[in-house]
Write a protein that holds these residues in place. Sequence first.
Motif, PDB file in Angstrom:
ATOM      1  N   GLU A  65       7.998 -10.051   2.185  1.00 12.13           N
ATOM      2  CA  GLU A  65       7.782 -10.595   0.981  1.00 12.13           C
ATOM      3  C   GLU A  65       8.323  -9.793  -0.152  1.00 12.13           C
ATOM      4  N   PRO A  66       9.423 -10.124  -0.890  1.00 12.00           N
ATOM      5  CA  PRO A  66       9.930  -9.229  -1.948  1.00 12.00           C
ATOM      6  C   PRO A  66       8.875  -8.916  -2.841  1.00 12.00           C
ATOM      7  N   GLY A  67       9.022  -7.479  -3.305  1.00 12.28           N
ATOM      8  CA  GLY A  67       7.894  -6.865  -4.050  1.00 12.28           C
ATOM      9  C   GLY A  67       6.684  -6.409  -3.591  1.00 12.28           C
ATOM     10  N   LEU A  68       6.519  -6.585  -2.259  1.00  9.97           N
ATOM     11  CA  LEU A  68       4.980  -6.197  -1.539  1.00  9.97           C
ATOM     12  C   LEU A  68       4.957  -4.629  -1.470  1.00  9.97           C
ATOM     13  N   SER A  69       6.245  -4.212  -1.375  1.00  5.95           N
ATOM     14  CA  SER A  69       6.348  -2.492  -1.024  1.00  5.95           C
ATOM     15  C   SER A  69       5.942  -1.760  -2.321  1.00  5.95           C
ATOM     16  N   GLN A  70       6.137  -2.645  -3.454  1.00 11.01           N
ATOM     17  CA  GLN A  70       6.050  -1.863  -4.674  1.00 11.01           C
ATOM     18  C   GLN A  70       4.903  -1.774  -5.298  1.00 11.01           C
TER      19      GLN A  70
END
Length: 397
Positions: A327-332
């Motif tokens: 999921e894009p942005g999950l690691s941020q």
Amino acid sequence: MLASLLRLRRARLLSPEVSSAGSSPFGPGRVTGPVRDVATRAPLCANGRANAHKRRELSEKKLTRHFVDHRRVKLQAGSGGKGASSFHSEPRKEWGGPDGGNGGDGGSILFKANKCVKSLAQLVPVYRGENGQSGANKNCYGKNGAATCISVPVGTVVKEHGETVVDLSQHGQEYLAVFGGAGGKGNRFFLSNENRAPMTATPGAAGQERVLQLELRTMAHAGLVGFPNAGKSSLLRAISNARPAVAAYPFTTLNPHVGIVNYRDHEQIAVADIPGIIRGAHLNRGLGISFLRHIERCPFLLYVLDLSTPEPRTQLEHLRYELEQYEPGLSQRPQAIVANKMDLPEAREKVESLKGLVSERVIPVSALTGQNVEELILHLRELYDSYLCGEGKPSRW
């Protein structure tokens, strides 16, 4: 004469002879009589009852079948009852007219979030609603079918054809999934000035039918993300009262565990132990994406790195890559780096080199000895307080 014989036989049955220890072939404590031998020593039966009540503790692998986080269910609402076609019949009343009642509506099926339910294991593949009853004469309407309520855990996501339909994230939240069919009309309904004797009666409508996918996403404030054997379960045992299985082999944790961290001001923070992630997890390798969905609800993350590996920073890069691909942005999201296994001799040098390579805060701990666990608990509260300032206070766990 016959009565005397019966009294004599009854007296013999009620007063059996008790043999002594030396004369009885059955040993001491045995009663012999004309009917049967009876053991009088209670320990013979007590051991069997005691063993019957003992319950063996289930292993982690056997407990996996009790935790189900996804289900595919087919819902068939109840059909409406048929309308009746009849005419009023009464002495000295020749033209009574139509008196057929309408049929009852079919029962609907709904989902209801319940905080007491922890898994989707109790759900069955097919649910059928109750049908409405048919109408009757004398303008009697049929009974409506009762609604079927399916209790699901808080955090259940209902999907259809891969698209999210509803997110049941609050206790008591309901979603009406399928509507019951309408009841049929009796001939009384069709009475008019033009048609004084209608014979028409309609059948009930069929209930709605749907196939839905249910996914359970663990509700927790913080998620422990790491590779297998990084010490996530041991860390959860050190900071909370949760007791997940701990062993020296990979993939000891086969389903998510949630532990509660209590503070002196009676605040509570839920921490979820996510099963180990491997390279290519976003491609459904290993345990795959079946447990990555549980990280989606965590407002902040705790990356647990294993200091026994040669390069802990490489682990951090791979973990962030897997989360970003899923999921894009999950690691941020707000995060902290937990360097576990500080009790090893070479761990201190690796921690110092790791702090120079990353900009995030690195908290060295040892889940085995409890070293520096207090700092992790305090930093966890800092992340939680900053989350409250931006999002509002969540529901109490």
